[in-house]
Design a protein around this motif. Structure first.
Motif, short mmCIF file in Angstrom:
data_model
loop_
_atom_site.label_atom_id
_atom_site.label_comp_id
_atom_site.label_asym_id
_atom_site.label_seq_id
_atom_site.Cartn_x
_atom_site.Cartn_y
_atom_site.Cartn_z
N ARG A 39 1.10 -1.02 0.31
CA ARG A 39 0.30 0.01 -0.31
C ARG A 39 0.64 1.07 0.32
N LYS A 40 0.44 2.09 -0.70
CA LYS A 40 1.06 3.77 -0.77
C LYS A 40 -0.24 4.42 0.45
N LEU A 41 0.23 5.65 1.11
CA LEU A 41 -0.39 6.06 1.94
C LEU A 41 -0.74 7.53 0.98
N TYR A 42 -2.19 7.57 1.02
CA TYR A 42 -2.81 8.93 0.89
C TYR A 42 -4.05 8.96 1.57
N ARG A 43 -4.42 10.30 0.93
CA ARG A 43 -5.99 10.46 1.90
C ARG A 43 -7.27 10.09 1.21
N ASP A 44 -7.89 9.69 1.87
CA ASP A 44 -8.96 8.96 1.58
C ASP A 44 -9.75 9.70 0.81
N LEU A 45 -10.81 10.93 -0.09
CA LEU A 45 -11.74 11.74 0.31
C LEU A 45 -12.92 11.48 -0.08
N GLU A 46 -13.06 10.12 -0.21
CA GLU A 46 -14.70 9.11 -0.82
C GLU A 46 -14.65 8.93 0.21
N ARG A 47 -14.12 8.73 1.98
CA ARG A 47 -14.71 8.70 3.59
C ARG A 47 -13.82 8.93 4.42
N LYS A 48 -13.87 10.58 3.67
CA LYS A 48 -13.55 11.66 4.90
C LYS A 48 -14.22 11.69 5.69
N TYR A 49 -14.13 12.72 7.01
CA TYR A 49 -14.84 14.15 7.90
C TYR A 49 -14.15 15.49 7.66
N VAL A 50 -12.86 15.63 8.25
CA VAL A 50 -12.53 16.55 7.74
C VAL A 50 -11.25 16.39 6.44
N GLY A 51 -9.90 15.80 6.37
CA GLY A 51 -9.38 16.22 5.44
C GLY A 51 -9.34 14.67 4.84
N GLY A 52 -9.98 13.34 4.76
CA GLY A 52 -9.12 12.40 4.75
C GLY A 52 -7.58 11.82 5.26
N VAL A 53 -7.42 12.38 6.53
CA VAL A 53 -6.27 11.47 7.23
C VAL A 53 -6.60 10.31 7.93
N SER A 54 -7.48 10.05 8.09
CA SER A 54 -7.88 9.35 8.97
C SER A 54 -7.83 7.86 8.44
N ALA A 55 -8.80 7.93 7.58
CA ALA A 55 -9.19 7.43 6.02
C ALA A 55 -8.08 6.56 5.56
N GLY A 56 -7.24 7.20 5.31
CA GLY A 56 -5.75 7.08 4.70
C GLY A 56 -4.92 6.17 4.93
N LEU A 57 -5.12 6.38 6.64
CA LEU A 57 -4.39 6.02 7.31
C LEU A 57 -5.28 4.50 8.06
N ASN A 58 -6.16 3.87 7.64
CA ASN A 58 -7.51 3.06 7.80
C ASN A 58 -6.89 1.98 6.61
N HIS A 59 -6.32 2.38 5.36
CA HIS A 59 -6.30 1.65 3.73
C HIS A 59 -4.64 1.78 4.37
N TYR A 60 -3.17 1.74 4.69
CA TYR A 60 -2.17 2.50 4.57
C TYR A 60 -2.25 1.62 6.07
N LEU A 61 -1.94 1.19 7.78
CA LEU A 61 -2.09 0.74 8.16
C LEU A 61 -3.33 -0.45 9.01
N GLY A 62 -4.26 -0.69 8.44
CA GLY A 62 -5.07 -2.07 8.82
C GLY A 62 -5.79 -1.93 9.80
N ILE A 63 -6.00 -0.15 10.89
CA ILE A 63 -5.92 -0.09 12.02
C ILE A 63 -7.75 0.37 11.57
N ASN A 64 -8.49 0.31 12.01
CA ASN A 64 -10.55 0.63 12.34
C ASN A 64 -10.16 1.97 11.88
N THR A 65 -10.90 2.60 11.65
CA THR A 65 -11.30 4.74 10.93
C THR A 65 -11.61 5.02 12.06
N LEU A 66 -12.98 4.33 13.40
CA LEU A 66 -13.04 5.11 14.06
C LEU A 66 -11.91 4.97 15.00
N LEU A 67 -11.57 4.33 15.68
CA LEU A 67 -10.06 4.38 16.35
C LEU A 67 -8.94 5.56 16.24
N ILE A 68 -8.51 5.37 14.67
CA ILE A 68 -7.47 7.06 14.71
C ILE A 68 -8.48 7.55 14.41
#
Length: 524
Positions: A105-134
């Motif tokens: 995986r490569k680290l990107y911001r996920d704009l399709e699941r963003k609340y603010v800037g998509g940082v947490s959703a992107g980290l969810n893809h990259y790290l495999g950690i639940n988005t809510l926990l992030i």
């Protein structure tokens, strides 16, 4: 020597030899034939060309500036042959990723699941950690870092690119960027878009063209909407940082003071806020409800600003909480008004006593404590229930005020004023008459009780004694130091206690104090 041809792939220019160009052209035409019946053909072809351009750019950076047959073959090996995907369409669908493919995986911001800037959703893809926990991590760490994590989030937002193209979205999700996945991803996006705009009046809007000003305003609107979302999320975090700690503090107040009150581990009569005339644990609950319910709603508002899809607590819960809050306010207000009415009238009982002391004798004045009632010799409005020598319950306090005034008479006089407060003049007068205060004059020593006793019914504000001593001019007075906490005269310095004084024109003259000048003359 092979002829070199210039081509344009996804707005990127490449030099390619003729044989490689023929194979690339044949490959692209085969893909175009394969996608001929797809509604999203153009979007898929654009993404495929962008991916090919990306692969060529990587290969030319490592080898040379001219695309050769080997590089085209390598690209086809990564992207796959169109015929392979034609065969897969006729078979049962399988996973788009090759079993040999290792997710990277490569680290990107996920704009399709963003609340603010998509940082947490992107980290969810990259790290495999639940988005809510992030997201919870961001909120909690922002609280403990006093907002420092907000700055870190903004920096990450700026540094991490957004996944805008199909290839970037596949890289973000750790899927191989090949023909099959590009086609699938574009079809998914096209399907979502078609669902959203299915009800639009195309005939109406198809006739309209956007002017340059309209496009500018649309872009400005997008920027303002994004800014509004960011500000709402930021405000939500600020409100969460306020309401959360306050609610925790109120819960600590409820359980600590409530436990002390219920199990009678302490006396709250000395605390000013517990004066409503009802059991202390009920006062604690009322104060908690009045303070906690507004901050609970502030907490709900902050969570709704942060998580826009948060469900409401329900109409019944709203009505119950608001009803409890209004009822608590009414009870506290009613009891407070009643408390004020209980002390709205005051009355005095005054006695004037001649002190039988000749003009040449020195009057010594001191406070007389009672160790049975209190070990502390200090003026205070606080009250407590004690038992006198006859084992009767009495209300004890040390709200005693001692004043001094000069007089033109030749006799020392004592004016004793007993004050009481109640809800009516008659009750106040009755309360003042029940105040028990004693003094004693013996051998030119006036001993004033440091306390008063009254009926146990009145509250701590309902009793007060003022002792005023009228002193003739040039009459020598000796004041004990224990008078200091009961005397309200500011013109009496602490250093003048335990000295012989002359009170004249409302000022004290020390008769036996050693001044600096006297000390120097003695030394000389």
């Amino acid at each position: 020597m092979n002829k070199t041809i210039n081509i344009n792939l996804a707005n990127v220019f490449f030099h390619i030899d003729e044989d490689a160009f023929k194979k690339l052209d044949s490959y692209l035409k085969a893909i175009e034939r394969y996608l001929s019946k797809e509604q999203s053909k153009d979007e898929i072809l654009q993404d495929i060309e962008a991916r090919i351009a990306e692969l060529f750019t990587e290969s030319t950076a490592q080898v040379n500036q001219v695309i050769t047959m080997s590089q085209v073959n390598a690209m086809i090996g990564i992207m796959g042959e169109p015929e392979a995907y034609m065969m897969e369409d006729d078979e049962e669908p399988s996973s788009s990723a090759s079993p040999k493919f290792k997710a990277s995986r490569k680290l990107y911001r996920d704009l399709e699941r963003k609340y603010v800037g998509g940082v947490s959703a992107g980290l969810n893809h990259y790290l495999g950690i639940n988005t809510l926990l992030i997201r919870l991590f961001w909120v909690i760490s922002a609280f403990f870092s006093v907002g420092g994590t907000v700055a870190i989030y903004v920096i990450i937002w700026i540094l991490i690119p957004a996944a805008r193209t199909t290839a970037q979205k596949l890289d973000m999700q750790g899927e191989p960027v090949n023909l099959s996945n590009i086609e699938r991803k574009v079809k998914e996006g096209y399907s979502k878009f078609a669902d959203k705009v299915g009800d639009i009046d195309y005939e109406k809007y198809g006739q309209q063209t956007k002017s340059g000003l309209t496009k500018f305003l649309d872009g400005l609107g997008e920027v303002l909407r994004a800014l509004g979302v960011f500000l709402s999320k930021f405000l939500g975090i600020v409100l969460l940082l306020i309401s959360g700690p306050v609610l925790i503090g109120l819960l600590i107040f409820l359980f600590s003071f409530g436990t002390i009150s219920v199990f009678e581990l302490g006396d709250f009569s000395q605390i000013e806020i517990f004066v409503l005339g009802i059991p202390n644990w009920i006062q604690i609950v009322l104060f908690f409800l009045v303070a906690a319910i507004p901050f609970f709603y502030l907490l709900i508002l902050s969570l709704k600003l942060i998580f826009s899809n948060l469900k409401s607590i329900g109409k019944a819960a709203h009505i119950t909480l608001i009803g409890i809050w209004v009822l608590s306010v009414i009870v506290i207000t009613t009891l407070s008004v009643k408390k004020q009415l209980d002390v709205s009238y005051d009355a005095e009982v005054i006695e004037v006593i001649d002190l039988d002391i000749s003009s040449g004798d020195t009057l010594q004045i001191r406070m007389n404590p009672n160790l049975m009632f209190s070990e502390i010799l200090n003026q205070s409005k606080k009250s407590k229930i004690v038992k006198d020598e006859f084992d009767n319950e009495r209300l004890f306090n040390s709200n005693i005020h001692v004043n001094f005034k000069s007089t033109s008479d030749d006799e020392l006089k004592l004016r004793l004023t007993k004050k009481s407060y109640a809800s009516s003049k008659a009750r106040a007068r009755e309360g003042a008459s029940f105040i028990d205060y004693k003094y004693n004059l013996e051998d030119n020593v006036l001993k004033l009780d440091s306390y008063l006793l009254s009926n146990p019914e009145p509250t701590e504000r309902n009793a007060k004694v003022e002792v005023t001593i009228y002193i003739p001019e040039n009459h020598v007075i000796y004041l004990d130091e224990n008078l200091n906490n009961f005397n309200n005269r500011r013109n009496l310095d602490r250093s003048k206690y335990n000295h012989y004084l002359n009170y004249k024109n409302d000022d004290w003259e020390c008769l036996d104090c050693i001044t600096t000048a006297d000390t120097l003359s003695t030394q000389n």
